[in-house]
Design a protein around this motif. Structure first.
Motif, short mmCIF file in Angstrom:
data_model
loop_
_atom_site.label_atom_id
_atom_site.label_comp_id
_atom_site.label_asym_id
_atom_site.label_seq_id
_atom_site.Cartn_x
_atom_site.Cartn_y
_atom_site.Cartn_z
N ILE A 191 -28.45 31.44 12.36
CA ILE A 191 -29.89 31.27 12.60
C ILE A 191 -30.23 31.69 14.03
CG2 ILE A 191 -31.76 29.58 12.77
CD1 ILE A 191 -30.28 27.98 10.57
N ARG A 192 -29.44 31.24 14.99
CA ARG A 192 -29.70 31.59 16.39
C ARG A 192 -29.62 33.10 16.59
NH1 ARG A 192 -26.47 32.87 20.31
NH2 ARG A 192 -24.59 32.04 19.32
N THR A 193 -28.61 33.72 16.02
CA THR A 193 -28.43 35.17 16.18
C THR A 193 -29.61 35.93 15.60
OG1 THR A 193 -26.01 34.94 16.10
CG2 THR A 193 -26.93 37.13 15.66
N LEU A 194 -30.07 35.54 14.42
CA LEU A 194 -31.20 36.23 13.80
C LEU A 194 -32.48 36.05 14.60
CD1 LEU A 194 -30.62 35.55 9.98
CD2 LEU A 194 -30.03 37.57 11.31
N LYS A 195 -32.59 34.95 15.32
CA LYS A 195 -33.76 34.74 16.17
C LYS A 195 -33.70 35.55 17.46
CE LYS A 195 -35.08 30.08 14.63
NZ LYS A 195 -35.25 28.65 15.02
N GLU A 196 -32.49 35.82 17.93
CA GLU A 196 -32.32 36.46 19.23
C GLU A 196 -32.27 37.98 19.19
OE1 GLU A 196 -28.85 34.70 20.90
OE2 GLU A 196 -29.87 32.81 21.44
N VAL A 197 -31.88 38.56 18.05
CA VAL A 197 -31.76 40.03 18.00
C VAL A 197 -33.14 40.67 17.99
CG1 VAL A 197 -29.52 40.01 16.83
CG2 VAL A 197 -31.63 39.99 15.46
N ARG A 203 -30.78 48.07 22.18
CA ARG A 203 -31.32 47.03 21.30
C ARG A 203 -30.17 46.33 20.56
NH1 ARG A 203 -36.67 48.35 20.02
NH2 ARG A 203 -37.58 49.49 21.78
N SER A 204 -30.39 45.09 20.21
CA SER A 204 -29.43 44.35 19.38
C SER A 204 -29.96 44.26 17.96
CB SER A 204 -29.18 42.95 19.94
OG SER A 204 -30.39 42.22 20.02
N ILE A 205 -29.07 44.46 17.00
CA ILE A 205 -29.47 44.50 15.59
C ILE A 205 -28.54 43.61 14.77
CG2 ILE A 205 -29.65 45.97 13.53
CD1 ILE A 205 -30.42 48.28 15.36
N ALA A 206 -29.12 42.86 13.86
CA ALA A 206 -28.33 42.09 12.90
C ALA A 206 -28.49 42.73 11.53
CB ALA A 206 -28.81 40.64 12.84
#
Length: 298
Positions: free
Chosen positions: A37-43, A90-93
């Motif tokens: 959840i945190r990763t998806l919010k931060e990317v 950019r960061s991508i999930a």
């Protein structure tokens, strides 16, 4: 050329972004991890196999990140754009509809290109249907092989199973409900009457595991309409051979001293046609039907 990725040590000096492979629930939303959840919010961007499906997930967890589409039919054009964004920093999930991305889906192509471009790839672990099915199957877990989805065409499927026949470890496959019967029939013919666990609807309300031999489970499937997505966990060649030899030694099957020809002839004398006699012999001996057929029709 050897390359080394230190996922967390040199983030400050990295010029490109990070590609995160984020696991999502395979049915039960409670399997979503805090880290995911945190990763998806931060990317900066979430690349989804099906944005409609993923939108339900991000809405539930109040994740505001932009969604873009990345799937089998647009992976070439979309993949180029995603790599460009990553190279810009950019960061991508990337997420699949359920479970770990890049397993039997186009995410693997994006990962390969990211690695080739020197972009860091970081997994965010979570639910996985194949491994979940394996550990509840009751079959050996020391060695295993995930083989994905069997081919749809019967001739190709038989040839595909033939390549797996001598694999010593437990086999793990995915299959759809409308092809399940045909796949089980092909497995019985090529692999023999091995032990199998047929598992569906993992983590959902109607989660179910059917365990037995392939032939026993085929009877069960005939009595109950296949529904949901299936994981098939099949006994490997080594375990199958060892247990079969032990059974013959302990039980002393009446046919143990007969040749294959004599065994088939026994049932033909009992008014079974040759095809049915071969099938019965294959089941009793735990052999692939085609092996018996080839042996008695030389």
């Amino acid at each position: 050329m050897v390359t080394v990725q230190k996922s967390y040590v040199d983030q400050g000096s990295r010029t490109s972004g990070i590609l995160y492979l984020v696991a999502t629930p395979i049915g039960n939303l409670e399997d979503m991890t805090f880290r995911a959840i945190r990763t998806l919010k931060e990317v900066d961007v979430i690349a989804a196999e099906d944005t409609r499906q993923t939108r339900k997930l991000v809405t539930h967890f109040e994740i505001p990140t932009k969604l873009v589409s990345y799937h089998e039919h647009n992976k070439q054009s979309s993949g180029v754009e995603l790599i460009r964004l990553l190279l810009e920093g950019r960061s991508i999930a990337i997420v699949s509809d359920a479970g770990l991305p890049a397993i039997s889906d186009p995410g693997a192509d994006l990962v390969a290109e990211a690695v080739a471009q020197g972009i860091a790839v970081v997994p965010i672990p979570g639910a996985n249907a194949a491994l979940s099915a394996l550990i509840m199957s009751g079959l050996p877990t020391e060695r295993f092989l995930f083989a994905g989805f069997p081919p749809r065409d019967n001739k190709t499927r038989l040839a595909w199973l033939e390549k797996l026949r001598k694999q010593e470890g437990t086999l793990m496959l995915y299959e759809s409900p409308h092809r399940l019967r045909k796949t089980l029939q092909a497995m019985l013919e090529v692999l023999g009457n091995r032990r199998i666990a047929i598992i569906r609807e993992l983590t959902k309300r109607y989660e179910e595991a059917v365990r037995g031999t392939i032939e026993e489970c085929m009877i069960r499937i005939e009595e109950h309409q296949p529904l949901g997505e299936y994981c098939l966990i099949i006994e490997g060649a080594e375990s199958y051979t060892e247990l079969r030899e032990q059974y013959i030694e302990e039980a002393g099957d009446w046919w143990a001293e007969l040749t294959l020809d004599a065994h088939v002839a026994h049932y033909e004398a009992a008014n079974l046609d040759r095809k049915e006699a071969i099938k019965k012999v294959a089941v009793e001996r735990g052999l692939p039907k085609r092996d018996v057929y080839n042996a008695v029709n030389r």
